[in-house]
Design an enzyme around this catalytic site. Structure first.
Site, PDB file in Angstrom:
ATOM      1  N   HIS A 125       0.817  -1.228   0.000  1.00 51.03           N
ATOM      2  CA  HIS A 125       0.000   0.000   0.000  1.00 51.03           C
ATOM      3  C   HIS A 125       0.850   1.278   0.000  1.00 51.03           C
ATOM      4  O   HIS A 125       0.306   2.369  -0.166  1.00 51.03           O
ATOM      5  CB  HIS A 125      -0.921   0.039   1.223  1.00 51.03           C
ATOM      6  CG  HIS A 125      -1.938  -1.066   1.266  1.00 51.03           C
ATOM      7  ND1 HIS A 125      -2.801  -1.315   0.222  1.00 51.03           N
ATOM      8  CD2 HIS A 125      -2.215  -2.005   2.215  1.00 51.03           C
ATOM      9  CE1 HIS A 125      -3.573  -2.360   0.539  1.00 51.03           C
ATOM     10  NE2 HIS A 125      -3.238  -2.792   1.734  1.00 51.03           N
ATOM     11  N   ASP A 162      -2.478 -10.920  -2.130  1.00 51.81           N
ATOM     12  CA  ASP A 162      -3.012 -10.363  -0.877  1.00 51.81           C
ATOM     13  C   ASP A 162      -4.488  -9.993  -1.093  1.00 51.81           C
ATOM     14  O   ASP A 162      -4.875  -9.589  -2.183  1.00 51.81           O
ATOM     15  CB  ASP A 162      -2.199  -9.119  -0.511  1.00 51.81           C
ATOM     16  CG  ASP A 162      -2.538  -8.547   0.855  1.00 51.81           C
ATOM     17  OD1 ASP A 162      -1.729  -8.751   1.776  1.00 51.81           O
ATOM     18  OD2 ASP A 162      -3.597  -7.895   0.983  1.00 51.81           O
ATOM     19  N   HIS A 164      -6.088  -7.528  -0.226  1.00 47.85           N
ATOM     20  CA  HIS A 164      -6.255  -6.101  -0.530  1.00 47.85           C
ATOM     21  C   HIS A 164      -5.564  -5.757  -1.847  1.00 47.85           C
ATOM     22  O   HIS A 164      -4.534  -6.346  -2.188  1.00 47.85           O
ATOM     23  CB  HIS A 164      -5.645  -5.250   0.591  1.00 47.85           C
ATOM     24  CG  HIS A 164      -6.237  -5.520   1.944  1.00 47.85           C
ATOM     25  ND1 HIS A 164      -5.641  -6.373   2.848  1.00 47.85           N
ATOM     26  CD2 HIS A 164      -7.369  -5.070   2.525  1.00 47.85           C
ATOM     27  CE1 HIS A 164      -6.384  -6.422   3.959  1.00 47.85           C
ATOM     28  NE2 HIS A 164      -7.445  -5.644   3.776  1.00 47.85           N
ATOM     29  N   ASP A 249      -3.922 -12.981   3.697  1.00 48.97           N
ATOM     30  CA  ASP A 249      -5.184 -12.531   4.293  1.00 48.97           C
ATOM     31  C   ASP A 249      -6.404 -12.843   3.421  1.00 48.97           C
ATOM     32  O   ASP A 249      -7.518 -12.466   3.786  1.00 48.97           O
ATOM     33  CB  ASP A 249      -5.134 -11.038   4.667  1.00 48.97           C
ATOM     34  CG  ASP A 249      -4.475 -10.185   3.611  1.00 48.97           C
ATOM     35  OD1 ASP A 249      -4.200 -10.697   2.514  1.00 48.97           O
ATOM     36  OD2 ASP A 249      -4.242  -8.988   3.879  1.00 48.97           O
TER      37      ASP A 249
END
Ligand SMILES: [Zn+2]
Length: 344
Positions: A125, A162, A164, A249
Site C-alpha cells: 500500500h 493479498d 487487498h 489474508d
C-alpha cells in the site's frame, strides 16, 4: 528439487504498530516457527540486509523517506488511522525492503532457485510519498525497481494475491511497460482501488491487470482466474523475474479478509507461478510476505508455499474446472485487456 532461500530475522519483531493492532510481531514469530519445523536441508537461511537510501529512492521521495527516518526519534507517529510508527519502525521497514533485495540477490547469484522473504512491515500500500494500510516502504516494488535499474532487467512480473489491492505497487508502475502488475483482491474493500478499468497508462497501458472479486471466493475461483486470465497474460509478457506479493489474508481464517482461500489454494497458485518462472526465466522467483493476520493461517499457508517452492518444476497442474462464479469476473477483465493480450 529446487533450492529455496529463506529470509528471516527476529529484528522484524521490532516494529510496533500499537496495542491490539493486527499487524503484530507475532506474525513473524508464527512464520519463523513454522519454517523451523520444516526440517528442509535444501532450505538456505539468509539474514536480511538493510535497503540503502538510494534503493528506497527508487520508489519513494526523499522528503518522505526523511519523514519516516525522523520517526526513529519519536515514541509514536500516526500516518493514517491504521498506520503508526514506533522508534524501531524506520529500521525495521528498511530491513523489510532489504530482505526482499537479499532474496532477489540470492536468486540472481544462483545461490538459490527461488526464495521466500518473511518480512514486516508489509509494503504494497505504500506510495511514493505516503504511508498507508500498515505499509511504509514498498518492499516488493523496490525489488522490482532494483531489478530494472541496478540489474538491467527489462520485464518483471509482480503477482499480488493479498486480499487487498496493492494500490502503491500499481501506482508506482502505472505508466511502465517493464513491470506487469497483476492483482487478485476482494472488492469493494480497502483501499478502494483495483477496478477492471485500471489497466495502466501511456506506455504502461495493458501492464496493470486487476481481478476485483466479491467476498466469499475461494480456491476454485482464484485458480480459474489464474488459468483463464493471469497465466495467458503472464506467458505473453515473458517475465525475466517473478515477484509475488504474498499476503495470506485471503485465507478463510483471516479476521480482516472475507475470502475463502485455503492453504491448498496457495500451494496451487504458487505452483502456477513457479511453472511460469520455469518457462520464462529459469525459475527465478521471489515471494515476500505482505498481509495475513491469523497466525495459524499464516503458518499453514506459508508452509505450503515454501514447501512448494522446493519441489521440482514439473509437478502436475490440474486445470481449474470449478469456480464458475468467477467467469463473469474473468470475462470483464478480458474485455478491458482485449486490445493488449490474447486469450484463447
Ligand atoms: Zn492485505
Amino acid at each position: 528439487m529446487n533450492r529455496t532461500a529463506l529470509i528471516a530475522d527476529r529484528r522484524y519483531l521490532d516494529h510496533f504498530a500499537g496495542r491490539v493492532h493486527p499487524e503484530r510481531p507475532e506474525r513473524v514469530v508464527a512464520m519463523i516457527e513454522m519454517a523451523e519445523r520444516l526440517q528442509r536441508p535444501d532450505l538456505k537461511l539468509y539474514a536480511p540486509r538493510a535497503a540503502s537510501l538510494a534503493e528506497l529512492e527508487l520508489c519513494h521521495r526523499d522528503d518522505y523517506i526523511a519523514a519516516i527516518a525522523h520517526t526513529a526519534t519519536l515514541e509514536r507517529a500516526n500516518f493514517d488511522p491504521d498506520t503508526h510508527t514506533s522508534a524501531a519502525t524506520f529500521a525495521t521497514a528498511t530491513l523489510a525492503a532489504g530482505g526482499v533485495l537479499t532474496a532477489v540477490e540470492a536468486v540472481l547469484a544462483g545461490e538459490a532457485h527461488n526464495a521466500f522473504a518473511i518480512v514486516r512491515p508489509p509494503g504494497h500500500h505504500a506510495l511514493a510519498n505516503r504511508a498507508m494500510g500498515f505499509c511504509f516502504f514498498n518492499n516488493v516494488a523496490i525489488a522490482a525497481a532494483a531489478l530494472i535499474a541496478n540489474h538491467g532487467l527489462r520485464r518483471v512480473l509482480i503477482l499480488d494475491w493479498d486480499v487487498h489491492h496493492g494500490n502503491g505497487t500499481q501506482e508506482l508502475f502505472y505508466a511502465s511497460p517493464q513491470v506487469l502488475y497483476m492483482s487478485l483482491h476482494q472488492y469493494p474493500f480497502y483501499p478502494g482501488t483495483g477496478l477492471f478499468e485500471e489497466v495502466g497508462a501511456g506506455a504502461g497501458a495493458g501492464y496493470t491487470v486487476n481481478v476485483p472479486m466479491p467476498a466469499s471466493f475461494g480456491d476454485d475461483e482464484y485458480l480459474r482466474a489464474f488459468d483463464s486470465l493471469l497465466m495467458p497474460i503472464a506467458r505473453q509478457f515473458k517475465p525475466e523475474f517473478v515477484l509475488i506479493s504474498s499476503g495470506f489474508d485471503c485465507h478463510f481464517r483471516d479476521p480482516l479478509g472475507g475470502m475463502r482461500v485455503t492453504e491448498h489454494g496457495f500451494l496451487a497458485m504458487a505452483r502456477r507461478m513457479k511453472r511460469l518462472a520455469a518457462e520464462s526465466c529459469g525459475g527465478r522467483l521471489v515471494a515476500a510476505l505482505e498481509g495475513g493476520y491469523d497466525l495459524r493461517a499464516l503458518a499453514d499457508s506459508g508452509r505450503e508455499v515454501i514447501e512448494e517452492l522446493g519441489r521440482a518444476d514439473d509437478e502436475p497442474i490440474a486445470p481449474a474446472e470449478n469456480g464458475v462464479r468467477v467467469i463473469p469476473v474473468i470475462e470483464r477483465a478480458q474485455y478491458f485487456h482485449d486490445e493488449f493480450w490474447r486469450f484463447s
